[in-house]
Each structure stands twice: as C-alpha cells, then as structure tokens.
Design a protein around this motif. Structure first.
Motif, PDB file in Angstrom:
ATOM      1  N   ASP A 158      -5.713   4.675   1.734  1.00 38.78           N
ATOM      2  CA  ASP A 158      -7.310   5.191   1.611  1.00 38.78           C
ATOM      3  C   ASP A 158      -7.965   5.127   3.149  1.00 38.78           C
ATOM      4  O   ASP A 158      -8.204   4.382   3.861  1.00 38.78           O
ATOM      5  N   ASN A 159      -7.808   6.830   3.630  1.00 37.44           N
ATOM      6  CA  ASN A 159      -8.252   7.304   5.224  1.00 37.44           C
ATOM      7  C   ASN A 159      -9.656   7.039   5.126  1.00 37.44           C
ATOM      8  O   ASN A 159      -9.949   7.300   6.591  1.00 37.44           O
ATOM      9  N   GLN A 160     -10.599   6.960   4.298  1.00 38.99           N
ATOM     10  CA  GLN A 160     -11.768   7.374   4.443  1.00 38.99           C
ATOM     11  C   GLN A 160     -12.437   5.658   4.833  1.00 38.99           C
ATOM     12  O   GLN A 160     -13.403   5.134   5.839  1.00 38.99           O
ATOM     13  N   SER A 161     -12.063   4.541   3.724  1.00 39.68           N
ATOM     14  CA  SER A 161     -12.322   3.547   4.388  1.00 39.68           C
ATOM     15  C   SER A 161     -11.372   2.464   5.189  1.00 39.68           C
ATOM     16  O   SER A 161     -11.513   1.452   5.526  1.00 39.68           O
ATOM     17  N   GLY A 162     -10.048   3.167   5.090  1.00 38.56           N
ATOM     18  CA  GLY A 162      -8.774   2.099   6.331  1.00 38.56           C
ATOM     19  C   GLY A 162      -7.431   1.198   5.154  1.00 38.56           C
ATOM     20  O   GLY A 162      -7.175   1.055   5.472  1.00 38.56           O
ATOM     21  N   SER A 163      -7.664   0.875   3.412  1.00 36.73           N
ATOM     22  CA  SER A 163      -7.984   0.248   3.258  1.00 36.73           C
ATOM     23  C   SER A 163      -6.214   0.760   2.453  1.00 36.73           C
ATOM     24  O   SER A 163      -5.955   1.593   2.409  1.00 36.73           O
ATOM     25  N   VAL A 164      -5.485   0.257   2.434  1.00 37.61           N
ATOM     26  CA  VAL A 164      -3.629   0.276   2.059  1.00 37.61           C
ATOM     27  C   VAL A 164      -3.357  -0.003   0.878  1.00 37.61           C
ATOM     28  O   VAL A 164      -3.557  -1.384   0.754  1.00 37.61           O
ATOM     29  N   LEU A 165      -3.685   0.369   0.595  1.00 39.27           N
ATOM     30  CA  LEU A 165      -2.881   0.300  -1.097  1.00 39.27           C
ATOM     31  C   LEU A 165      -1.929  -0.429  -1.179  1.00 39.27           C
ATOM     32  O   LEU A 165      -1.270  -0.876  -2.097  1.00 39.27           O
ATOM     33  N   PHE A 166      -0.602   0.553  -0.433  1.00 39.74           N
ATOM     34  CA  PHE A 166       1.085   0.025  -0.704  1.00 39.74           C
ATOM     35  C   PHE A 166       1.711   0.080  -0.178  1.00 39.74           C
ATOM     36  O   PHE A 166       0.918   1.087   1.574  1.00 39.74           O
ATOM     37  N   MET A 167       2.613  -0.317   0.517  1.00 35.78           N
ATOM     38  CA  MET A 167       3.521  -0.156   1.300  1.00 35.78           C
ATOM     39  C   MET A 167       5.000  -0.833   0.722  1.00 35.78           C
ATOM     40  O   MET A 167       4.794  -1.331  -0.061  1.00 35.78           O
ATOM     41  N   GLY A 168       6.129  -0.332   1.497  1.00 37.78           N
ATOM     42  CA  GLY A 168       7.124  -0.104   1.273  1.00 37.78           C
ATOM     43  C   GLY A 168       8.495  -0.301   1.767  1.00 37.78           C
ATOM     44  O   GLY A 168       8.117   0.637   2.903  1.00 37.78           O
ATOM     45  N   ALA A 169       9.380  -0.637   1.754  1.00 34.19           N
ATOM     46  CA  ALA A 169      10.315  -0.442   3.159  1.00 34.19           C
ATOM     47  C   ALA A 169      11.539   0.482   1.970  1.00 34.19           C
ATOM     48  O   ALA A 169      11.728  -0.138   0.719  1.00 34.19           O
ATOM     49  N   ILE A 170      11.884   1.493   2.026  1.00 36.60           N
ATOM     50  CA  ILE A 170      13.288   1.592   1.553  1.00 36.60           C
ATOM     51  C   ILE A 170      14.544   2.123   2.011  1.00 36.60           C
ATOM     52  O   ILE A 170      14.261   2.840   3.063  1.00 36.60           O
ATOM     53  N   VAL A 171      15.545   1.546   1.934  1.00 42.02           N
ATOM     54  CA  VAL A 171      16.989   1.551   2.394  1.00 42.02           C
ATOM     55  C   VAL A 171      17.974   1.968   1.076  1.00 42.02           C
ATOM     56  O   VAL A 171      18.489   2.235   1.990  1.00 42.02           O
ATOM     57  N   ASP A 172      17.689   2.284   0.034  1.00 43.09           N
ATOM     58  CA  ASP A 172      18.495   2.974  -0.537  1.00 43.09           C
ATOM     59  C   ASP A 172      17.478   3.832  -2.045  1.00 43.09           C
ATOM     60  O   ASP A 172      17.447   2.689  -2.556  1.00 43.09           O
ATOM     61  N   PRO A 173      17.294   4.680  -1.618  1.00 43.33           N
ATOM     62  CA  PRO A 173      16.350   5.359  -2.232  1.00 43.33           C
ATOM     63  C   PRO A 173      16.967   5.648  -3.639  1.00 43.33           C
ATOM     64  O   PRO A 173      17.971   5.859  -3.720  1.00 43.33           O
ATOM     65  N   GLN A 174      17.213   5.569  -4.711  1.00 42.54           N
ATOM     66  CA  GLN A 174      17.179   5.342  -6.340  1.00 42.54           C
ATOM     67  C   GLN A 174      17.099   7.309  -6.598  1.00 42.54           C
ATOM     68  O   GLN A 174      15.864   7.132  -6.891  1.00 42.54           O
TER      69      GLN A 174
ATOM     70  N   ASN B   9      14.946  -2.645  -0.768  1.00 45.88           N
ATOM     71  CA  ASN B   9      13.909  -1.870  -1.520  1.00 45.88           C
ATOM     72  C   ASN B   9      13.316  -2.698  -1.786  1.00 45.88           C
ATOM     73  O   ASN B   9      13.188  -3.768  -2.502  1.00 45.88           O
ATOM     74  N   VAL B  10      12.090  -2.630  -1.178  1.00 51.06           N
ATOM     75  CA  VAL B  10      10.863  -3.019  -1.559  1.00 51.06           C
ATOM     76  C   VAL B  10       9.687  -2.328  -1.796  1.00 51.06           C
ATOM     77  O   VAL B  10       9.225  -1.492  -0.585  1.00 51.06           O
ATOM     78  N   PHE B  11       8.925  -3.346  -2.507  1.00 47.48           N
ATOM     79  CA  PHE B  11       7.853  -2.031  -2.251  1.00 47.48           C
ATOM     80  C   PHE B  11       7.013  -3.455  -3.135  1.00 47.48           C
ATOM     81  O   PHE B  11       6.372  -3.605  -4.441  1.00 47.48           O
ATOM     82  N   VAL B  12       5.652  -3.487  -3.056  1.00 47.12           N
ATOM     83  CA  VAL B  12       4.130  -3.600  -3.028  1.00 47.12           C
ATOM     84  C   VAL B  12       3.398  -3.277  -2.948  1.00 47.12           C
ATOM     85  O   VAL B  12       2.291  -2.519  -2.342  1.00 47.12           O
ATOM     86  N   SER B  13       1.528  -4.206  -3.754  1.00 45.72           N
ATOM     87  CA  SER B  13       0.132  -3.632  -3.813  1.00 45.72           C
ATOM     88  C   SER B  13      -0.447  -4.717  -2.818  1.00 45.72           C
ATOM     89  O   SER B  13      -1.004  -5.293  -3.436  1.00 45.72           O
ATOM     90  N   PRO B  14      -0.451  -5.260  -2.006  1.00 44.51           N
ATOM     91  CA  PRO B  14      -1.610  -6.166  -0.994  1.00 44.51           C
ATOM     92  C   PRO B  14      -3.030  -6.024  -1.296  1.00 44.51           C
ATOM     93  O   PRO B  14      -3.290  -7.034  -1.580  1.00 44.51           O
ATOM     94  N   SER B  15      -3.402  -4.710  -1.332  1.00 47.00           N
ATOM     95  CA  SER B  15      -4.971  -4.788  -2.193  1.00 47.00           C
ATOM     96  C   SER B  15      -4.345  -5.278  -3.923  1.00 47.00           C
ATOM     97  O   SER B  15      -5.448  -5.852  -4.428  1.00 47.00           O
TER      98      SER B  15
END
Length: 438
Positions: A422-438, A93-99
């Motif tokens: 954020d659909n107004q500015s287009g900014s991606v706040l978080f992104m993740g890959a869920i391979v094994d949800p807990q 599992n990966v979850f990061v905040s590029p912002s």
C-alpha cells in the motif's frame, strides 16, 4: 483524485461500515484456550449461539493518522519473518502475508502478560510501542486500508468462535471488539458440524480459494480467533491477452520450461541497481497499491537478493523508483502455499510462547496456556487482469539505478521476488519468492 485521509475517516464514520462480504484473503488465528475466566452465563451463550453474529465497528481515534511506528515495525517483522521462512523453503515457491500474521499476533498479544508479552513484542519489532498505541494504530490502519480504490478490494475482519459456556475475560474481548472489529460467536465444539461451520466461514471469506484451516478440534480447545484480510486488484494497465505467449523460464537449478509470459510496454516506475532490476506495477485508478517485482541480474542467484532483503534496504529502494519508458514481461502464475511458522517465530524471539512452563497468557485465561502451533496458508493468482490473493494464519493455543530516460527491457524469466504494498501507508500486505511459476 485521491480522497484525503480526513475525508475518508469522516466518510467511514458516517457509514459505520465494517465490510467482510467481498473477501478473498483471510488471515486466521486459531486459539485453543483453556480457562475459567469471568463467566458468560448460560443464557448469554444460548442467545449468542442462536443470533446472527454482529460485526463490531472499529473505533478510529478522531483526527488520527496511521502511526508510522507501527508501519515500520510491521515492515521489519515482515522481512525478518520472510527470511526465516526462506530457510525452510530453499528453491521452493514462497508466498506469505506478514500483515495477516502481524494482526493475528497483535490480537494474541492482548491476552499475554509478563515475559510472554515481551517475547511477542520482540518478534513484532514493537520497540516501546504500548499496547494501547498498538491497538489504536492497528484500528487506524485497518480503516485506512479498506476499499482504497474502485478497482481494488481490500478489507480486514476478525471474529472469535468460543466453545459454548466458556467464560472469557471481558477486557480481552472488549479490546478485540473495539480495535479489531471482532464479532463474537458461541459454538458447540462437540458437534461434528463445528469444524464445518468455521471452515465454511474461511471458505466464504476467501471466495473458495482456501477451503479449510481447522482439521480437528481438541477437547482442550475452547476458542478460535479469526483474522481475515481480502485483496483483489485490477492492474491500472491490464496486460493484453493477445500478447501472452509461451516463453522459457529458467529455474534456479539451471533447468528451463516453457511458461505463459505476459507482456506490456509503456511508462512504469522502475529501479535498476548493480544487483537487480525492479518494477512497480500499480493497481486500480488511483495507483495507491502496487506489486513490486525484484529480478536479480542474470549473473546473480536469487539467494544473493534474499540476503539484501531487509526492512532498511526496502525502505530505501521504494523511494528510488522513477517513471521510465520500457517493456515488461512477467509470468502468469497461480500457487497455493502452506507452512508451519513455529520455527520461524521462535527464531524471532517467541520461543517461550511455545513453552508450556514459560508462556503467560493470563490476559486470556486464568489457567496456564501456551501456543501449540502456527499454521499459515496462502493463495495467489496473477494474470492479465490483476491479482487475487488469500492468506490464513492459524494459531493454536493449548493449556499446559540506471539512466532514467533510456527505455528499459525487463524479462522476468528466472526466480524473482514480489511484494504487494500500500503506497499510501507503506504497509507490505504480501511478499513472495517465485522460483517455479505454475
């Protein structure tokens, strides 16, 4: 109806607000600076250490809109960073905040010079954006993003924690105050309570989701610079808890487990290609922010989708979502994630910033310093009501399409990609890959 951006700016200037009180996502930049720089007097240090920190209001350029070049740069940086992180976390599992990371590095960028500044610009994909343009664009974006909806809480805050009596360069401080709303604090780093105080700020501003980021303070560390992002959003259409049921989830290795799956039917913004299905699940009354979920077709492993996750493809895909009737099942999940980003950022062009013989942060300190580590922690919980997410970034610096009308069925019962945008500015706040949800 959405309030116009101009009205929003006028309202925010009238209120003069810089909110951090309701924060659940924090991006923390930990700076250990060494330097004899223009002096803060003993009296100033004592006064600051004894007073309640005051948050500086971000200056937003009158009549300005968010610079689309910054949003595009952040998107490119985010997907390249995510790609490098995945290389260190295969089948995890990966979850990061590029912002969070981008804002943290932008503040560090204000103290960099020469090839070090160029290296950070390369990593951040700035492509000719000047420092002044970068700072103003970040200020505009932060004002726009805060509290976008009655049912979505989003705020960004920054602070600097300086070792008592450490002199700081005024230009570096002024820019971080003016454009990033940074508050200045003086702290006795020799006091055993110093770590507790800083981590207490982190815990408070993530509502206890991330309890600590600083585990030690070296005698060489003289400044902590903290960036905080908060996100908490209620679904526009909440999932009915009575429809949640245990169903099989198939891991990447072919094994399966029983896991709570949430279900809903109705119109959703949907996209289907030969490689994947995708749905956009909005938050709040205004639907300005959404979680995007990309699910590979059953015959395709998620690694094939990873290879196609580029900023260019992403920008194309988000324009192709169309409203369609259908049903969605997604796993309820909660996870905490932590990674050291030094390797990933080096691959993006920042290797010299970690090299004591090459790094140039003379804009922060008169003595030579370099980045020692970049730690990143996140938290996310997705349930029937909505999503709560937190992120902490710690930087340590030391001296030396199918038919639209046909109903679709999307069962997210295998590894998938997700992003909060954020659909107004287009900014991606978080992104993740869920391979094994807990």
């Amino acid at each position: 109806m959405l309030q116009s951006f101009t009205e929003r700016k006028v309202e925010m200037r009238e209120r003069g607000r810089w909110q951090i009180g309701a924060m659940a996502a924090v991006g923390l930049v930990l700076l250990g600076l060494i330097g004899c720089i223009q002096a803060v007097s003993q009296g100033q240090a004592e006064a600051l250490s004894q007073s309640t920190p005051k948050r500086e209001q971000i200056t937003m350029k009158k009549g300005s809109e968010v610079n689309p070049e910054l949003v595009a740069a952040n998107t490119r940086f985010g997907f390249k960073l995510f790609s490098e992180v995945l290389k260190q976390n295969q089948n995890k599992n990966v979850f990061v905040s590029p912002s969070s990371v981008a804002i943290a590095l932008a503040m560090v960028y204000n103290g960099a010079n020469g090839t070090t500044q160029a290296a950070i610009a390369k990593a951040l994909e700035l492509n000719g954006i000047t420092l002044a343009e970068l700072n103003q664009a970040n200020a505009d974006l932060q004002v726009l993003l805060q509290n976008p909806d009655p049912k979505v809480q989003l705020a960004i805050a920054n602070s600097l924690w300086a070792r008592q009596d450490v002199p700081l360069k005024p230009d570096f401080l002024q820019r971080n105050q003016q454009f990033y709303g940074a508050e200045i604090n003086n702290l006795n780093f020799n006091d055993p309570q110093a770590i507790k105080i800083i981590n207490g700020w982190v815990k408070e501003n993530t509502r206890g989701k991330i309890e600590e980021i600083v585990d030690s303070i070296s005698p060489m560390d003289v400044l902590f610079l903290i960036n905080a992002i908060y996100f908490k959003g209620d679904w526009t259409q909440p999932f009915d808890k009575t429809l949640t049921a245990d169903r099989p989830f198939f891991r990447a290795d072919g094994s399966q487990k029983s896991h709570p799956m949430m279900s809903q039917q109705g119109d959703s913004r949907y996209l289907e290609t030969e490689q994947f299905q995708a749905v956009s699940l909005p938050y709040g009354e205004r639907r300005r922010m959404s979680m995007y979920i990309l699910l590979p077709k059953k015959a395709a492993p998620i690694t094939d989708l990873y290879q196609k996750l580029t900023a260019e493809n992403w920008q194309q895909w988000v324009t192709q979502f169309r409203s369609r009737p259908g049903s969605v099942q997604i796993p309820r999940f909660k996870l905490e994630y932590e990674i050291e980003l030094r390797r990933a950022l080096s691959a993006l062009g920042m290797a010299d910033t970690f090299d004591a013989s090459k790094a140039n942060f003379s804009g922060m300190s008169d003595l030579q310093t370099h980045i020692d580590q970049v730690r990143h922690k996140t938290f996310v919980e997705v349930n029937e009501e909505g999503t709560e997410a937190a992120a902490v970034t710690s930087i340590g610096i030391r001296a030396t399409s199918a038919t639209l009308d046909e109903p679709f069925t999307m069962v997210v019962d295998r590894p998938f990609f997700c992003a909060i945008r954020d659909n107004q500015s287009g900014s991606v706040l978080f992104m993740g890959a869920i391979v094994d949800p807990q």
